[in-house]
Design a protein around this motif. Sequence first.
Motif, PDB file in Angstrom:
ATOM      1  N   LEU A 159       0.850  -1.190   0.000  1.00 24.53           N
ATOM      2  CA  LEU A 159       0.000   0.000   0.000  1.00 24.53           C
ATOM      3  C   LEU A 159       0.880   1.233   0.000  1.00 24.53           C
ATOM      4  CD1 LEU A 159      -2.803   1.398   0.419  1.00 24.53           C
ATOM      5  CD2 LEU A 159      -2.368   1.209   2.879  1.00 24.53           C
ATOM      6  N   GLY A 160       0.547   2.205  -0.861  1.00 23.10           N
ATOM      7  CA  GLY A 160       1.355   3.408  -0.931  1.00 23.10           C
ATOM      8  C   GLY A 160       0.567   4.620  -1.380  1.00 23.10           C
ATOM      9  N   LYS A 161       1.309   5.678  -1.643  1.00 22.17           N
ATOM     10  CA  LYS A 161       0.742   6.911  -2.188  1.00 22.17           C
ATOM     11  C   LYS A 161       1.621   7.349  -3.352  1.00 22.17           C
ATOM     12  CE  LYS A 161      -1.048   8.888   2.134  1.00 22.17           C
ATOM     13  NZ  LYS A 161      -0.806   9.986   3.086  1.00 22.17           N
ATOM     14  N   VAL A 162       0.982   7.936  -4.356  1.00 16.70           N
ATOM     15  CA  VAL A 162       1.711   8.417  -5.529  1.00 16.70           C
ATOM     16  C   VAL A 162       1.038   9.682  -6.046  1.00 16.70           C
ATOM     17  CG1 VAL A 162       0.421   7.030  -7.211  1.00 16.70           C
ATOM     18  CG2 VAL A 162       2.770   7.649  -7.702  1.00 16.70           C
ATOM     19  N   PHE A 163       1.835  10.571  -6.615  1.00 14.98           N
ATOM     20  CA  PHE A 163       1.262  11.770  -7.235  1.00 14.98           C
ATOM     21  C   PHE A 163       0.337  11.363  -8.383  1.00 14.98           C
ATOM     22  CE2 PHE A 163       4.998  14.198  -5.548  1.00 14.98           C
ATOM     23  CZ  PHE A 163       4.271  15.160  -4.871  1.00 14.98           C
ATOM     24  N   LYS A 164      -0.859  11.955  -8.416  1.00 12.50           N
ATOM     25  CA  LYS A 164      -1.808  11.686  -9.502  1.00 12.50           C
ATOM     26  C   LYS A 164      -1.174  11.990 -10.856  1.00 12.50           C
ATOM     27  CE  LYS A 164      -6.032  12.916  -7.033  1.00 12.50           C
ATOM     28  NZ  LYS A 164      -7.154  13.866  -7.020  1.00 12.50           N
ATOM     29  N   GLU A 165      -0.405  13.064 -10.916  1.00  6.99           N
ATOM     30  CA  GLU A 165       0.246  13.482 -12.163  1.00  6.99           C
ATOM     31  C   GLU A 165       1.073  12.349 -12.757  1.00  6.99           C
ATOM     32  OE1 GLU A 165       1.457  15.930 -15.291  1.00  6.99           O
ATOM     33  OE2 GLU A 165      -0.051  16.382 -13.769  1.00  6.99           O
ATOM     34  N   ALA A 166       1.857  11.670 -11.955  1.00 11.18           N
ATOM     35  CA  ALA A 166       2.692  10.562 -12.430  1.00 11.18           C
ATOM     36  C   ALA A 166       1.838   9.357 -12.794  1.00 11.18           C
ATOM     37  CB  ALA A 166       3.711  10.175 -11.362  1.00 11.18           C
ATOM     38  N   PHE A 167       0.851   9.060 -11.967  1.00 12.92           N
ATOM     39  CA  PHE A 167       0.013   7.869 -12.164  1.00 12.92           C
ATOM     40  C   PHE A 167      -0.822   7.969 -13.437  1.00 12.92           C
ATOM     41  CE2 PHE A 167      -3.412   4.905 -11.310  1.00 12.92           C
ATOM     42  CZ  PHE A 167      -2.735   3.832 -10.746  1.00 12.92           C
ATOM     43  N   MET A 168      -1.431   9.129 -13.649  1.00  8.69           N
ATOM     44  CA  MET A 168      -2.383   9.269 -14.757  1.00  8.69           C
ATOM     45  C   MET A 168      -1.724   9.418 -16.127  1.00  8.69           C
ATOM     46  SD  MET A 168      -5.213   8.651 -13.365  1.00  8.69           S
ATOM     47  CE  MET A 168      -6.356   9.057 -14.680  1.00  8.69           C
ATOM     48  N   ARG A 169      -0.420   9.614 -16.169  1.00  8.35           N
ATOM     49  CA  ARG A 169       0.266   9.728 -17.472  1.00  8.35           C
ATOM     50  C   ARG A 169       0.056   8.503 -18.341  1.00  8.35           C
ATOM     51  NH1 ARG A 169       5.988  12.269 -15.557  1.00  8.35           N
ATOM     52  NH2 ARG A 169       5.166  14.354 -15.103  1.00  8.35           N
ATOM     53  N   THR A 170       0.039   7.329 -17.711  1.00  6.58           N
ATOM     54  CA  THR A 170      -0.103   6.084 -18.480  1.00  6.58           C
ATOM     55  C   THR A 170      -1.279   5.232 -18.001  1.00  6.58           C
ATOM     56  OG1 THR A 170       1.403   4.904 -16.997  1.00  6.58           O
ATOM     57  CG2 THR A 170       2.380   5.962 -18.947  1.00  6.58           C
ATOM     58  N   ALA A 171      -2.110   5.768 -17.118  1.00  6.20           N
ATOM     59  CA  ALA A 171      -3.189   4.984 -16.517  1.00  6.20           C
ATOM     60  C   ALA A 171      -4.219   4.521 -17.542  1.00  6.20           C
ATOM     61  CB  ALA A 171      -3.873   5.784 -15.419  1.00  6.20           C
ATOM     62  N   GLN A 172      -4.776   3.330 -17.260  1.00  2.00           N
ATOM     63  CA  GLN A 172      -5.861   2.765 -18.053  1.00  2.00           C
ATOM     64  C   GLN A 172      -6.989   2.400 -17.098  1.00  2.00           C
ATOM     65  OE1 GLN A 172      -4.231  -0.779 -19.729  1.00  2.00           O
ATOM     66  NE2 GLN A 172      -2.667   0.283 -20.880  1.00  2.00           N
ATOM     67  N   TRP A 173      -8.217   2.510 -17.565  1.00  5.11           N
ATOM     68  CA  TRP A 173      -9.389   2.108 -16.794  1.00  5.11           C
ATOM     69  C   TRP A 173      -9.530   0.603 -16.979  1.00  5.11           C
ATOM     70  CZ3 TRP A 173     -11.892   4.052 -12.963  1.00  5.11           C
ATOM     71  CH2 TRP A 173     -13.201   3.716 -12.670  1.00  5.11           C
ATOM     72  N   ARG A 174      -9.436  -0.189 -15.878  1.00  5.87           N
ATOM     73  CA  ARG A 174      -9.440  -1.649 -16.001  1.00  5.87           C
ATOM     74  C   ARG A 174     -10.322  -2.313 -14.952  1.00  5.87           C
ATOM     75  NH1 ARG A 174      -3.642  -4.108 -17.252  1.00  5.87           N
ATOM     76  NH2 ARG A 174      -4.879  -5.991 -17.256  1.00  5.87           N
ATOM     77  N   GLU A 175     -10.785  -3.468 -15.317  1.00  4.81           N
ATOM     78  CA  GLU A 175     -11.528  -4.316 -14.397  1.00  4.81           C
ATOM     79  C   GLU A 175     -10.521  -5.170 -13.628  1.00  4.81           C
ATOM     80  OE1 GLU A 175     -15.007  -7.749 -14.538  1.00  4.81           O
ATOM     81  OE2 GLU A 175     -14.249  -6.908 -16.397  1.00  4.81           O
ATOM     82  N   ILE A 176     -10.681  -5.230 -12.315  1.00  5.37           N
ATOM     83  CA  ILE A 176      -9.743  -5.945 -11.449  1.00  5.37           C
ATOM     84  C   ILE A 176     -10.517  -6.932 -10.582  1.00  5.37           C
ATOM     85  CG2 ILE A 176      -8.101  -5.686  -9.529  1.00  5.37           C
ATOM     86  CD1 ILE A 176      -7.016  -4.453 -12.096  1.00  5.37           C
ATOM     87  N   ILE A 177      -9.955  -8.116 -10.388  1.00  8.52           N
ATOM     88  CA  ILE A 177     -10.467  -9.071  -9.411  1.00  8.52           C
ATOM     89  C   ILE A 177      -9.339  -9.317  -8.428  1.00  8.52           C
ATOM     90  CG2 ILE A 177     -11.287 -11.403  -8.947  1.00  8.52           C
ATOM     91  CD1 ILE A 177     -12.491 -11.507 -11.695  1.00  8.52           C
ATOM     92  N   LEU A 178      -9.548  -8.904  -7.164  1.00  7.65           N
ATOM     93  CA  LEU A 178      -8.576  -9.170  -6.106  1.00  7.65           C
ATOM     94  C   LEU A 178      -8.990 -10.436  -5.377  1.00  7.65           C
ATOM     95  CD1 LEU A 178      -7.859  -5.712  -4.435  1.00  7.65           C
ATOM     96  CD2 LEU A 178      -6.337  -7.038  -5.868  1.00  7.65           C
ATOM     97  N   GLY A 179      -8.024 -11.332  -5.197  1.00 10.14           N
ATOM     98  CA  GLY A 179      -8.310 -12.598  -4.517  1.00 10.14           C
ATOM     99  C   GLY A 179      -7.661 -12.654  -3.170  1.00 10.14           C
TER     100      GLY A 179
END
Length: 179
Positions: A159-179
Motif C-alpha cells: 500500500l502506498g501513495k503516488v502523485f496523480k500526475e505521475a500515475f495518470m500519465r499512463t493509466a488505463q481504466w481496467r476491471e480488477i479481481i482481487l483474490g
Amino acid sequence: MPNENVGPSQTESSPEFFISPKEYPYPPVIHPYNRNPNSDRSPLMPLLQFWTWYAQLNIACRPKEAPAEANLHPGLERCSIADDNGDWCGSIVLNSKWVKRCRYAQQELIAISEAKAFSLLECESWTYYIPKERHESEWDVFYVLLIERKEEKWERVGLGKVFKEAFMRTAQWREIILG
C-alpha cells in the motif's frame, strides 16, 4: 484468457463486469450490501471485483545499509515509487521478503482512492514533482495498491501513495479481481 481491456463506458448505477474466475464461471451477483453474513441470499466469494485506474510505475527499494524506519511494523519496509524518468513520485510500504527479491523495475499499481497529502515519513524532502509548495498540495495524491498477478486474479502486495500526475500519465481504466 478473459479480456482484461477496458469495457464499455461505466456508470455508477450499473457497472458491467466481463471477467469471471475459473472456479466460479458465472457473472458476478450485484445487489445491495447485506449486513448479515449468515444470510443465504447469495454465496460469499473471497473476491473483490471492481473497475479502477491501473498504471505501471517503478519500485525502488532502499539499499540494505539504509536504517529501518522506526514507526513501521517489523517485517515491513518503505520503498520509493519512480516514474519512467526515474523521478521520485511516491512511497510504498512492502513486506521485507518481497523487498529482498525486488529489483528496480516496473510494477503494477491500482488507484484505490484520493489522498490528501504525503506525510513527512512518506516524503522526507519536497521534490516539486508538481509545481506547488508542499503546504499547497492537497488532494494531488492517490492511495495505490501494488498488485501481482496470480492466475486470473490479482493479489495485494503493498500500500502506498503516488502523485496523480505521475500515475495518470499512463493509466488505463481496467476491471480488477482481487483474490
